[in-house]
Motif scaffolding. Structure first.
Motif, PDB file in Angstrom:
ATOM      1  N   CYS A  54       1.209  -3.351   4.065  1.00 57.49           N
ATOM      2  CA  CYS A  54       0.154  -4.316   3.751  1.00 57.49           C
ATOM      3  C   CYS A  54       0.076  -4.573   2.247  1.00 57.49           C
ATOM      4  CB  CYS A  54      -1.208  -3.793   4.198  1.00 57.49           C
ATOM      5  SG  CYS A  54      -1.364  -3.661   5.969  1.00 57.49           S
TER       6      CYS A  54
ATOM      7  N   VAL B  98      -4.667  -5.690   6.393  1.00 54.12           N
ATOM      8  CA  VAL B  98      -4.807  -4.446   7.150  1.00 54.12           C
ATOM      9  C   VAL B  98      -3.789  -4.391   8.289  1.00 54.12           C
ATOM     10  CG1 VAL B  98      -7.265  -4.217   6.676  1.00 54.12           C
ATOM     11  CG2 VAL B  98      -6.537  -5.443   8.714  1.00 54.12           C
ATOM     12  N   CYS B  99      -3.519  -3.157   8.752  1.00 55.01           N
ATOM     13  CA  CYS B  99      -2.629  -2.952   9.895  1.00 55.01           C
ATOM     14  C   CYS B  99      -3.069  -1.653  10.563  1.00 55.01           C
ATOM     15  CB  CYS B  99      -1.175  -2.882   9.421  1.00 55.01           C
ATOM     16  SG  CYS B  99      -0.770  -1.327   8.604  1.00 55.01           S
TER      17      CYS B  99
ATOM     18  N   CYS C 127       1.895   1.936   4.104  1.00 58.68           N
ATOM     19  CA  CYS C 127       2.221   0.855   5.038  1.00 58.68           C
ATOM     20  C   CYS C 127       2.625  -0.366   4.229  1.00 58.68           C
ATOM     21  CB  CYS C 127       1.019   0.528   5.941  1.00 58.68           C
ATOM     22  SG  CYS C 127      -0.429  -0.065   5.031  1.00 58.68           S
TER      23      CYS C 127
ATOM     24  N   CYS D 161      -3.283   1.501   8.036  1.00 63.58           N
ATOM     25  CA  CYS D 161      -4.374   1.654   7.061  1.00 63.58           C
ATOM     26  C   CYS D 161      -5.747   1.466   7.703  1.00 63.58           C
ATOM     27  CB  CYS D 161      -4.166   0.737   5.858  1.00 63.58           C
ATOM     28  SG  CYS D 161      -3.958  -0.995   6.248  1.00 63.58           S
TER      29      CYS D 161
ATOM     30  N   LYS E 155       0.824  -1.210   0.000  1.00 66.25           N
ATOM     31  CA  LYS E 155       0.000   0.000   0.000  1.00 66.25           C
ATOM     32  C   LYS E 155       0.861   1.265   0.000  1.00 66.25           C
ATOM     33  CE  LYS E 155      -4.001  -2.198   2.176  1.00 66.25           C
ATOM     34  NZ  LYS E 155      -5.003  -2.147   3.283  1.00 66.25           N
TER      35      LYS E 155
HETATM   36 ZN    ZN Z   1      -1.668  -1.454   6.413  1.00 70.19          ZN
END
Ligand code: ZN
Ligand code: ADP
Ligand code: MG
Length: 479
Positions: free
Chosen positions: A28, A40-41, A26, A44, A23
């Motif tokens: 991901c 996801v993290c 980040c 995001c 992304k």
């Molecule tokens: Zn993320």
């Protein structure tokens, strides 16, 4: 347009995903296909206290797009917060670029049937995508896999004058994105979306009318239909003495009409300000130069080459290059040694595109490898196979995945060029059709086709037509 007194004025804002692994801010994964909320993290998902880190490769892809569109790369640009509330945007703002975008100006050239036209660009900037709301019967769900996926937004000047031109612009833009590897441009997946701004004005007037904006169209057909609908709606309003209200509309694909969004939903005060968590984006001359020199061939350059080096028509060039994979396939056919580019071009435009469209698969899955198709076309060139037999074999190869020579053998399609065999078939027909032969020899030359038909039938359709014609003519003439 319904009314000849008016002219449509259209500007497009295209959002397209950049083809990165991760992304924009980040680590991901950015691709499609994962289960809901798997990629996801905290960054995001918009958790407090986290810091975005810019994906440099996304910048490189955006620069490729910029060079392809003759846009001016800015060595200094700034990310900005665009604040609005929506459940798929947990931070409450989207990181975008505003006053100082990555690129300014540029143009996309469209063919428009004859004279090429330059559609100018206002800007190209980078931003992150939001998540996705999914509304079900009794609940609403949010998937954040798309949240933070890198986008470029490409904003055109209001230079387009019809739905057709808008379609041509979008097709060219998507082709360019795919050629430079910046994006896959898949509209079905929401990779490539478009906001359409439409106004009308009296023909000959230089002033811009009040525009409406139709949000988030994700198919070429919807864009074209929405423009046609919106233009006639606006003409009807002006003709009845009304006034166009600047508002945002949604396209209803079922009713095939636009309708205004409630005004609260698009309160246009985004309160942009520079993103405090990211430094300004400074590009050194070296990086810019590096991207510039590594630019691949663009669709327009390829069309040029097909016309001037391969002797194809403008139309053939346009059809072959619209999809890079198809153009690459066509060129692979030439590489396996076909002497005549026209043969490869005709085959690609008819048989390959048909197989591709009918199967709904990717090119690699829909048709045999170019080496096998090339082998088949070589048999046609060497007249061991008729063109029709090659088409039959190709359709089978697309389904079975078998090679050219195996298929031709199994289906018994090889063309017979052995003169002794063909002569025997001719003699057989001449003996069986004494009366017709006499008529022919007395001057009814039109009967020749009849004899060819009989010989071909006797040979199960596999006689080499040229040799059949030659031998038959000589034998009917009595020698
Ligand atoms: Zn993320
Ligand atoms: P907004 O601030 O409403 O987003 P912009 O000036 O940024 O408007 O332009 C957004 C898009 O609308 C651009 O693609 C631009 O070319 C187009 N546009 C602007 N004015 C008009 C108009 N009068 N008619 C049609 N399109 C327009
Ligand atoms: Mg807009």
């Amino acid at each position: 347009m319904a009314n000849e007194a008016y002219e449509a004025v259209i500007g497009l804002e295209v959002h397209t995903h950049l083809l990165t692994r991760s992304k924009l801010f980040c680590g991901c994964a950015a691709g499609f296909g994962a289960g809901p909320n798997e990629n996801v993290c905290p960054v995001c998902m918009g958790m407090p206290g986290v810091l975005p880190v810019l994906n440099r490769y996304a910048v490189e892809l955006a620069l490729r797009m910029a060079f392809a569109a003759h846009s001016e790369v800015q060595p200094y640009s700034v990310f900005a917060r665009k604040s609005y509330f929506y459940p798929d945007l947990p931070k409450g703002y989207q990181i975008s670029q505003y006053e100082l975008p990555l690129c300014k100006g540029g143009y996309i050239e469209i063919g428009n049937g004859g004279q090429p036209r330059r559609i100018r660009l206002v800007r190209i900037h980078m931003e992150e995508d939001a998540g996705k709301n999914i509304h079900e019967a009794d609940s609403s769900l949010v998937d954040f896999n798309r949240s933070g996926v890198p986008l470029v937004e490409i904003v055109s000047e209001p230079d387009l004058r019809s739905a057709d031109e808008a379609g041509a612009y979008l097709r060219e833009l998507r082709a360019i994105l795919r050629y430079v590897g910046a994006s896959e441009g898949r509209m079905e997946e929401g990779d490539f979306r478009c906001d359409v701004n439409v106004s009308i004005r009296r023909k000959g007037s230089a002033e811009l009318g009040t525009k409406t904006e139709i949000k988030n169209l994700n198919s070429f057909r919807f864009v074209e239909k929405a423009i046609a609908y919106e233009v006639s709606r606006q003409v009807a309003i002006l003709e009845s003495g009304g006034r166009i209200v600047q508002e945002t509309h949604l396209w209803d694909p079922v009713r095939e009409q636009t309708r205004p969004m409630r005004s609260k939903e698009f309160a246009n005060d985004y309160r942009y300000f520079p993103e405090p968590d990211l430094p300004p984006l400074r590009l050194d001359a070296e990086m810019i130069e590096q991207v510039k020199v590594s630019m691949p061939e663009l669709p327009a350059q390829r069309r040029e080459r097909y016309q001037h080096e391969l002797g194809l028509s403008a139309y053939e060039g346009a059809v072959l290059t619209e999809d890079k994979e198809v153009a690459d396939y066509f060129e692979s056919l030439l590489l396996v040694g076909l002497n005549n580019p026209k043969t490869a071009a005709n085959w690609t435009m008819s048989e390959v595109l048909r197989a591709l469209n009918e199967s709904g698969k990717t090119l690699g899955q829909a048709v045999p490898p170019a080496s096998e198709t090339g082998a088949l076309l070589k048999m046609v060139e060497e007249t061991t196979l008729s063109l029709n037999a090659a088409k039959t074999a190709f359709a089978m190869m697309c389904k079975s995945g078998r090679g050219a020579s195996a298929t031709v053998d199994e289906m018994g399609l090889v063309q017979v060029s052995d003169e002794a065999v063909i002569a025997a078939a001719c003699d057989q027909v001449i003996t069986a059709e004494r009366e017709k032969v006499a008529e022919y020899r007395a001057g009814r030359e039109k009967l020749f086709g009849f004899f060819v038909g009989r010989v071909m039938k006797a040979m199960g359709g596999k006689g080499n037509p040229k040799i059949v014609n030659d031998l038959l003519r000589r034998r009917l003439a009595g020698n």
